[in-house]
Scaffold this motif. Structure first.
Motif, short mmCIF file in Angstrom:
data_model
loop_
_atom_site.label_atom_id
_atom_site.label_comp_id
_atom_site.label_asym_id
_atom_site.label_seq_id
_atom_site.Cartn_x
_atom_site.Cartn_y
_atom_site.Cartn_z
N PRO A 179 94.21 35.73 1.52
CA PRO A 179 94.25 35.72 2.99
C PRO A 179 93.34 36.77 3.62
O PRO A 179 92.78 36.53 4.69
CB PRO A 179 95.72 36.00 3.31
CG PRO A 179 96.47 35.61 2.08
CD PRO A 179 95.55 35.92 0.93
N ALA A 180 93.19 37.92 2.96
CA ALA A 180 92.36 38.98 3.54
C ALA A 180 90.89 38.55 3.58
O ALA A 180 90.20 38.77 4.58
CB ALA A 180 92.51 40.26 2.73
N ALA A 181 90.42 37.92 2.51
CA ALA A 181 89.04 37.44 2.49
C ALA A 181 88.85 36.32 3.51
O ALA A 181 87.83 36.27 4.21
CB ALA A 181 88.67 36.93 1.10
N ARG A 182 89.83 35.45 3.60
CA ARG A 182 89.73 34.36 4.57
C ARG A 182 89.70 34.91 6.00
O ARG A 182 88.94 34.44 6.85
CB ARG A 182 90.89 33.38 4.40
CG ARG A 182 90.77 32.16 5.28
CD ARG A 182 91.79 31.10 4.94
NE ARG A 182 91.58 29.91 5.74
CZ ARG A 182 90.70 28.96 5.48
NH1 ARG A 182 89.95 29.05 4.39
NH2 ARG A 182 90.56 27.91 6.28
N ARG A 183 90.52 35.91 6.26
CA ARG A 183 90.54 36.50 7.59
C ARG A 183 89.18 37.10 7.95
O ARG A 183 88.67 36.93 9.05
CB ARG A 183 91.61 37.57 7.68
CG ARG A 183 91.81 38.09 9.10
CD ARG A 183 91.92 39.59 9.17
NE ARG A 183 91.97 39.98 10.58
CZ ARG A 183 90.95 40.50 11.25
NH1 ARG A 183 89.81 40.73 10.64
NH2 ARG A 183 91.05 40.80 12.53
N GLN A 184 88.60 37.83 6.99
CA GLN A 184 87.30 38.45 7.25
C GLN A 184 86.23 37.40 7.51
O GLN A 184 85.38 37.56 8.40
CB GLN A 184 86.90 39.33 6.07
CG GLN A 184 85.57 40.05 6.24
CD GLN A 184 85.56 41.03 7.40
OE1 GLN A 184 86.60 41.40 7.93
NE2 GLN A 184 84.36 41.46 7.79
N ALA A 185 86.27 36.31 6.75
CA ALA A 185 85.28 35.24 6.95
C ALA A 185 85.44 34.60 8.32
O ALA A 185 84.45 34.35 9.02
CB ALA A 185 85.43 34.20 5.84
N LEU A 186 86.68 34.32 8.71
CA LEU A 186 86.93 33.72 10.02
C LEU A 186 86.52 34.66 11.15
O LEU A 186 86.01 34.22 12.19
CB LEU A 186 88.41 33.34 10.15
CG LEU A 186 88.86 32.17 9.27
CD1 LEU A 186 90.39 32.06 9.27
CD2 LEU A 186 88.24 30.86 9.77
N TRP A 187 86.73 35.95 10.94
CA TRP A 187 86.33 36.94 11.93
C TRP A 187 84.81 36.91 12.13
O TRP A 187 84.31 36.90 13.25
CB TRP A 187 86.79 38.32 11.48
CG TRP A 187 86.46 39.44 12.43
CD1 TRP A 187 85.39 40.27 12.39
CD2 TRP A 187 87.22 39.84 13.58
NE1 TRP A 187 85.43 41.18 13.42
CE2 TRP A 187 86.55 40.93 14.16
CE3 TRP A 187 88.41 39.39 14.14
CZ2 TRP A 187 87.01 41.58 15.31
CZ3 TRP A 187 88.88 40.04 15.29
CH2 TRP A 187 88.19 41.11 15.85
#
Length: 448
Positions: free
Chosen positions: A105-113
């Motif tokens: 989830p942390a990597a996904r959040r950074q990508a979406l950001w």
């Protein structure tokens, strides 16, 4: 074979990239309902289905089922972070997000950001909103109040740019509450409070905005960085101006500009702040045209602001408004029509309406009274129905001013009316000067 929902995401991306509807893809061998369930992830594909869809899309089956580039989302993020300056990694990052199984989830959040940032730079606020909604949905997977607060602030800013003020106010209120409850640092709390003030001001809730400005002055400004303090002072200046206290507004603007006097801390922010200050000065009654022109000239000294189509549209809108304030009506008309006739208009909602108002006023000045009056009346009704109080007041007053000037021509240069906008400073591309072309006001949004 890719698992769902990754298969469905890739299928939809391949279809839309080719400009095909669902009906175009299914042909005689599949129903649109079945394709819709595949794209949404509700139905698992069979090998026969994959082969048929690949044939219909004109791709190899591996384009639907194989790994995108052999790298995980974390690997793509690492490549993006280390890419040379100027590299556009948006497409690769978007594909990686679509193929991501959601295990990190942390990597996904950074990508979406990062993707939401890219959409914001392009002025594509609908895409930005989509990414931010995905990002906000990760709250349950990431117990990080600081990250969620920042996502809410960005979501508030994005929905305000779209014109959805009530959603923006709600998101900003939630962000501020979370920042206070979690005792977040001054920058996070200040960002949430500024966005709430911006939303309240655009909704016409000037007393609530004033109370929050008092809180800003008392509790946060003394502990803010120079950059955030400058943004806060600009926001407070807008509130003062909306309440009719232009002297206080000018004092705040000059203080904000003094905090970033030489641009050494952040040259881009230095130029954006001057652009935003000029916009605020031209919203005053009467407009401070000389100050605005001076600040725009200073901002023009930063050549690397020239960039995206959205920024160029903001620049040309800015030029049109200043040309109008200076009485250069032909320049103003040419610039406003050039922007409004663009096929991919990416101005924020408030900018778009204000430029359309200018276009209506110019039509009245040019003798096309019925056309201009009808356009302004329609804009006023739309703003009223969407509960944009300040914007609706601006439109009605602009109509009255234009008609009065038509009845009692004085030969004086037309001026801007008081009811205006709010928002944070926003970048525009290289600015013209009085000798190099018309200048004017554009919607300012985001941080300086």
């Amino acid at each position: 074979m890719l698992d769902q929902p990754q298969f469905g995401r890739r299928l939809k991306r391949l279809r839309t990239a080719r400009g095909l509807s669902q009906a175009d893809v299914v042909g005689d061998g599949m129903s649109t309902g079945h394709l819709s369930r595949l794209e949404s992830g509700d139905r698992r594909p069979t090998e026969r289905t994959v082969a048929y869809l690949a044939q219909r899309l004109g791709v190899d089956a591996s384009a639907l089922t194989g790994p995108q580039d052999g790298r995980s989302l974390s690997g793509v993020l690492a490549a993006v972070a280390s890419a040379p300056p100027g590299t556009d990694s948006t497409a690769a990052l978007s594909r990686a997000v679509e193929d991501d199984p959601g295990e990190d989830p942390a990597a996904r959040r950074q990508a979406l950001w990062l993707l939401s940032q890219a959409a914001d730079r392009d002025g594509d606020h609908q895409s930005e909103r989509t990414r931010l909604l995905e990002l906000l949905a990760l709250r349950r997977s990431l117990d990080a109040p600081d990250l969620h607060t920042r996502s809410l602030v960005r979501y508030a800013r994005c929905t305000r740019a779209i014109g959805d003020l009530h959603t923006a106010e709600s998101a900003a209120t939630e962000a501020l509450s979370l920042a206070r409850t979690a005792h977040l640092c001054v920058p996070d709390t200040l960002a949430a409070l500024l966005e709430l003030i911006n939303s309240e001001t655009e909704l016409g809730r000037w007393e609530a905005a004033s109370q929050h400005v008092d809180e800003l002055d008392r509790d946060l400004l003394p502990r803010a960085s120079a950059l955030q303090a400058a943004e806060a002072l600009w926001t407070a200046a807008v509130v003062s101006s909306r309440k009719g206290d232009d002297a206080a507004a000018m004092a705040r603007l000059n203080k904000a500009l003094g905090l970033l006097e030489d641009g050494r801390e952040d040259l881009t922010a230095w130029a954006r702040l001057r652009t935003a200050a000029a916009a605020a000065a031209l919203q005053m009654s009467p407009p401070r045209v000389a100050a605005a022109e001076e600040w725009l000239t200073e901002a023009a000294s930063v050549p690397d602001l020239t960039g995206t189509p959205a920024q160029l549209q903001e620049l040309h809108a800015l030029q049109a408004h200043l040309a109008f304030a200076q009485g250069r009506l032909e320049d103003a008309a040419l610039l406003s029509r050039t922007v409004l006739s663009e096929e991919d208009l990416r101005l924020p909602y408030r900018d778009r309406v204000r430029l359309s108002v200018l276009d209506g006023r110019l039509a009245i000045h040019a003798g096309r009274v019925e056309e201009g009056v009808a356009a302004l009346q329609q804009l006023a009704r739309q703003a009223t129905q969407s509960r944009h109080v300040g914007l609706a007041a601006h439109v009605w007053q602009a109509l009255a001013t234009a008609l009065a000037a038509r009845i009692h021509p004085s030969g004086a240069a037309p001026c801007q009316t008081r009811p205006g906008r709010s928002g944070g400073p926003r970048s525009v591309s290289r600015l013209g000067t009085r000798t190099g072309g018309a200048d004017g006001i554009a919607e300012s949004r985001g941080k300086p």
